[in-house]
Motif scaffolding. Structure first.
Motif, PDB file in Angstrom:
ATOM      1  N   ARG A  90       0.708  -1.165  -0.017  1.00 39.72           N
ATOM      2  CA  ARG A  90       0.110  -0.162  -0.166  1.00 39.72           C
ATOM      3  C   ARG A  90       0.866   1.253  -0.045  1.00 39.72           C
ATOM      4  O   ARG A  90       1.908   1.320   1.071  1.00 39.72           O
ATOM      5  CB  ARG A  90      -0.713  -0.119   1.305  1.00 39.72           C
ATOM      6  CG  ARG A  90      -1.735   1.101   1.413  1.00 39.72           C
ATOM      7  CD  ARG A  90      -3.376   1.295   1.081  1.00 39.72           C
ATOM      8  NE  ARG A  90      -3.795   0.291   0.439  1.00 39.72           N
ATOM      9  CZ  ARG A  90      -4.814  -0.663   0.947  1.00 39.72           C
ATOM     10  NH1 ARG A  90      -5.023  -0.512   2.174  1.00 39.72           N
ATOM     11  NH2 ARG A  90      -5.394  -1.446   0.023  1.00 39.72           N
TER      12      ARG A  90
ATOM     13  N   ASP B 211      -2.547   0.277  -4.512  1.00 39.47           N
ATOM     14  CA  ASP B 211      -1.692  -0.762  -4.271  1.00 39.47           C
ATOM     15  C   ASP B 211      -0.984  -1.177  -5.422  1.00 39.47           C
ATOM     16  O   ASP B 211      -1.121  -1.075  -6.740  1.00 39.47           O
ATOM     17  CB  ASP B 211      -3.024  -1.960  -4.147  1.00 39.47           C
ATOM     18  CG  ASP B 211      -3.832  -1.742  -3.021  1.00 39.47           C
ATOM     19  OD1 ASP B 211      -3.145  -1.237  -1.811  1.00 39.47           O
ATOM     20  OD2 ASP B 211      -4.918  -1.998  -2.849  1.00 39.47           O
TER      21      ASP B 211
ATOM     22  N   ASP C  64      -6.616   4.543  -1.813  1.00 44.75           N
ATOM     23  CA  ASP C  64      -5.724   3.649  -1.525  1.00 44.75           C
ATOM     24  C   ASP C  64      -5.056   3.266  -2.937  1.00 44.75           C
ATOM     25  O   ASP C  64      -5.637   2.931  -3.922  1.00 44.75           O
ATOM     26  CB  ASP C  64      -6.290   2.452  -1.013  1.00 44.75           C
ATOM     27  CG  ASP C  64      -6.799   2.624   0.492  1.00 44.75           C
ATOM     28  OD1 ASP C  64      -6.260   3.638   1.177  1.00 44.75           O
ATOM     29  OD2 ASP C  64      -7.600   1.946   1.040  1.00 44.75           O
TER      30      ASP C  64
ATOM     31  N   LYS D 294      -2.581   6.293   1.962  1.00 46.68           N
ATOM     32  CA  LYS D 294      -4.066   5.860   2.162  1.00 46.68           C
ATOM     33  C   LYS D 294      -4.860   7.048   1.740  1.00 46.68           C
ATOM     34  O   LYS D 294      -6.255   7.176   1.713  1.00 46.68           O
ATOM     35  CB  LYS D 294      -4.207   5.794   3.671  1.00 46.68           C
ATOM     36  CG  LYS D 294      -3.725   4.162   4.087  1.00 46.68           C
ATOM     37  CD  LYS D 294      -4.283   4.042   5.586  1.00 46.68           C
ATOM     38  CE  LYS D 294      -3.932   2.735   5.832  1.00 46.68           C
ATOM     39  NZ  LYS D 294      -4.676   1.878   6.356  1.00 46.68           N
ATOM     40  N   HIS D 295      -4.317   8.275   1.260  1.00 43.78           N
ATOM     41  CA  HIS D 295      -5.184   9.474   1.018  1.00 43.78           C
ATOM     42  C   HIS D 295      -4.433  10.060   0.003  1.00 43.78           C
ATOM     43  O   HIS D 295      -4.614  11.518  -0.216  1.00 43.78           O
ATOM     44  CB  HIS D 295      -5.360  10.362   2.300  1.00 43.78           C
ATOM     45  CG  HIS D 295      -5.552   9.692   3.562  1.00 43.78           C
ATOM     46  ND1 HIS D 295      -7.203   9.306   3.821  1.00 43.78           N
ATOM     47  CD2 HIS D 295      -4.905   9.416   4.754  1.00 43.78           C
ATOM     48  CE1 HIS D 295      -7.071   8.728   4.868  1.00 43.78           C
ATOM     49  NE2 HIS D 295      -5.987   8.677   5.320  1.00 43.78           N
TER      50      HIS D 295
END
Length: 184
Positions: free
Chosen positions: A5, A34, A32, A8-9
């Motif tokens: 990852r 990946d 997110d 997150k933002h």
């Protein structure tokens, strides 16, 4: 296969800028990001077999076949890299993001099977242009698909003797073609 990852933002714009300079492919799901790992020889062989078989029909009908390095934008929150997509008519060759496939194929691995079966199936089936979504297992000869019907989606399992319809090309596949050189 998802391996890391990144953020997150991350906004869609930041993701697209980041992806344009990255040496690794990343999928984007609601902020997110990946990283995607490489695939197996079986995975690559399956995609090559399908592309080789369907390419003449696609060209004849003015359609395009695009593989693993072309992004699919489902909406402003979700971008994936399907293993194979068909577009009728062909997508603009200058684009790196597509939006209206008639067929999506994902080749399953142990690491991606759950995501491809659940999350991606739900999201892909929201694409108005999509006629079918096939899931092909790279570890054994399991194939199933989702087919758009007048009253919704029908999930079908294909045994080794079944014909696997490709509606948008008015053609079909079979297990022997898909798994050629994969299983001894």
């Amino acid at each position: 296969m998802v391996v890391e990852r990144v953020s997150k933002h991350m906004s869609l714009e930041a993701y697209l800028e980041f992806e344009a300079i990255s040496h690794v492919r990343h999928e984007y799901l609601r902020g997110d990001v990946d990283a995607m790992a490489g695939s197996s020889i079986a995975h690559n062989t399956i995609i090559g077999n399908i592309q080789a078989h369907l390419l003449p029909q696609a060209r004849q009908q003015g359609c395009g076949i695009y593989t693993e390095n072309i992004k699919l934008k489902i909406n402003d929150d979700i971008i994936y890299y399907p293993d194979l997509m068909i577009y009728c008519p062909k997508a603009d060759p200058k684009l790196s993001i597509s939006e209206k496939p008639c067929l999506i194929i994902e080749v399953l691995s142990p690491a991606t099977k759950r995501k491809d079966n659940l999350e991606k199936a739900l999201l892909y089936c929201q694409i108005e242009s999509l006629e079918s979504y096939l899931l092909i297992d790279s570890q054994d000869m399991d194939i199933y698909g989702y087919y758009r019907q007048r009253d919704g989606w029908q999930k079908r399992y294909f045994s080794v003797d079944d014909v696997i319809e490709i509606p948008c090309l008015n053609t079909h596949l079979n297990h022997a073609t898909i798994y050629q050189d994969v299983f001894a």
